[in-house]
Design an enzyme around this catalytic site. Structure first.
Site, PDB file in Angstrom:
ATOM      1  N   HIS A 159       0.830  -1.114   0.054  1.00 31.85           N
ATOM      2  CA  HIS A 159      -0.003   0.144  -0.056  1.00 31.85           C
ATOM      3  C   HIS A 159       0.773   1.249   0.053  1.00 31.85           C
ATOM      4  O   HIS A 159       0.714   2.050   0.771  1.00 31.85           O
ATOM      5  CB  HIS A 159      -0.922  -0.024   1.222  1.00 31.85           C
ATOM      6  N   GLU A 263      -0.606   1.098  -5.408  1.00 33.18           N
ATOM      7  CA  GLU A 263      -0.221  -0.070  -4.727  1.00 33.18           C
ATOM      8  C   GLU A 263      -0.271  -1.216  -5.841  1.00 33.18           C
ATOM      9  O   GLU A 263      -1.340  -1.522  -6.590  1.00 33.18           O
ATOM     10  CB  GLU A 263      -1.478  -0.221  -3.921  1.00 33.18           C
TER      11      GLU A 263
HETATM   12  O1  TA6 Z   1      -6.034   1.466  -0.860  1.00 36.15           O
HETATM   13  C1  TA6 Z   1      -7.378   2.019  -0.982  1.00 36.15           C
HETATM   14  C2  TA6 Z   1      -8.114   1.696   0.531  1.00 36.15           C
HETATM   15  O2  TA6 Z   1      -8.552   0.513   0.383  1.00 36.15           O
HETATM   16  C3  TA6 Z   1      -8.995   3.087   0.331  1.00 36.15           C
HETATM   17  O3  TA6 Z   1     -10.318   2.358   0.352  1.00 36.15           O
HETATM   18  C4  TA6 Z   1      -8.746   3.513   1.811  1.00 36.15           C
HETATM   19  O4  TA6 Z   1      -9.615   2.911   2.943  1.00 36.15           O
HETATM   20  C5  TA6 Z   1      -7.258   3.236   2.000  1.00 36.15           C
HETATM   21  O5  TA6 Z   1      -7.089   1.977   1.701  1.00 36.15           O
HETATM   22  C6  TA6 Z   1      -6.830   3.191   3.340  1.00 36.15           C
HETATM   23  O6  TA6 Z   1      -7.178   2.330   4.259  1.00 36.15           O
HETATM   24  P1  TA6 Z   1      -6.572   2.197   5.890  1.00 36.15           P
HETATM   25  O7  TA6 Z   1      -7.602   1.134   6.515  1.00 36.15           O
HETATM   26  O8  TA6 Z   1      -5.216   2.305   5.884  1.00 36.15           O
HETATM   27  O9  TA6 Z   1      -7.345   3.644   6.210  1.00 36.15           O
END
Ligand code: TA6
Length: 296
Positions: A159, A263
């Site tokens: 991520h 990601e």
């Molecule tokens: O990567 C996209 C995502 O799934 C978004 O929907 C948002 O929720 C982001 O990840 C961040 O997630 P987190 O649980 O780290 O706040």
């Protein structure tokens, strides 16, 4: 070498002779800093990030395993990013690894508690490497060590939060004309239009069957991030924009202007491993000077 980081959390620092560096917290095996030879920080880390387990660190490169997002019954993005990893005492031989690279091997195995929420045994080895040209490579090796003969299935993402000068002057190349699932429209499937992606509002899209190489162009810095990936067919693109940014306690109201998540992921086709089988997922991040003028 292991250092005490924020709130006393332990971190490993990799440095190369040219001045590049990488920092990885044992909490979540999360890369939180990647600096080039000029000492410029290339990853985004929120100034309001918690660094307080069990909350995840906001920024750098969270490891999403064994579940991406809410695609299953576990907490968002699974639990690997909320666990303390250890420096791997006995890394198995790693092919094609020349000695002029700086690297650390981290290991996660499930605790008793973990097997209550995800009833499987695994060994997750993450190698973080700082290459001779200041490139950052993450290689994940996940092995099913179940003794009950059971396979397991997971989804996965690196991520990665890239630091950008101004999101409204960023373009992403490599995802044109691909299909994507739009998290902002009930994950319905759409097809991307034919030119580079630009940003003027919240984006949360899972691009499917993407190319090995994706480029993120930062106009002001005249710098392009290049992601090269292997074993990770999908790519998630996320910027919360202003409204969602305000709703996140561990994210500054204006910070959305200076970050973009792209990601490398395996989401559309979850990965199934039989006992004894190992999966590998790799991403290599580098930067190149770019002369793109916005709007070209
Ligand atoms: O990567 C996209 C995502 O799934 C978004 O929907 C948002 O929720 C982001 O990840 C961040 O997630 P987190 O649980 O780290 O706040």
């Amino acid at each position: 070498e292991i250092h005490k980081g924020i709130n006393g959390l332990e971190k490993v620092i990799l440095r190369d002779i040219r001045g590049s560096s990488v920092e990885i917290y044992l909490y979540g095996a999360q890369v939180t800093s990647w600096k080039n030879e000029h000492g410029e920080e290339l990853l985004f880390l929120s100034s309001k990030s918690n660094f307080k387990p069990p909350k995840p660190i906001r920024g750098g490169i969270p490891i999403c395993f064994p579940q991406f997002s809410n695609l299953g019954s576990l907490e968002a993005h699974g639990f690997a990013r909320n666990r303390f990893w250890v420096v791997d005492p006995s890394p198995p031989p790693f092919p094609t690894h020349s000695s002029n690279k700086k690297y650390v091997d981290l290991l996660l195995k499930p605790s008793e508690e973990d097997t209550k929420i995800w009833p499987h045994s695994f060994e997750f080895r993450l190698r973080v490497t700082l290459g001779p040209a200041g490139d950052l490579m993450l290689t994940s090796r996940i092995r099913n060590t179940n003794t009950d003969g059971k396979p397991f299935t997971f989804t996965f993402a690196y991520h990665t939060y890239f630091s950008v000068s101004d999101i409204s002057e960023v373009r992403v190349e490599g995802l044109e004309t691909l299909d994507y699932l739009d998290n902002l429209q009930n994950r319905q499937r759409f097809t991307e239009q034919g030119d580079a992606i630009t940003f003027e509002s919240e984006v949360d899209k899972i691009y499917l069957s993407t190319p090995t190489k994706i480029a993120i162009l930062d106009h002001e810095k005249k710098r392009t991030f290049v992601i090269r990936k292997d074993g990770l067919p999908d790519a998630v693109v996320w910027n919360p924009w202003d409204k969602k940014a305000k709703s996140m306690a561990d994210f500054g109201d204006d910070e959305y202007k200076h970050m973009l998540c792209v990601e490398a992921a395996a989401v559309e086709k979850p990965i199934t491993l039989k006992p004894g089988e190992e999966w590998r997922g790799r991403q290599e991040l580098s930067t190149v000077p770019s002369s793109y003028c916005s709007g070209q």
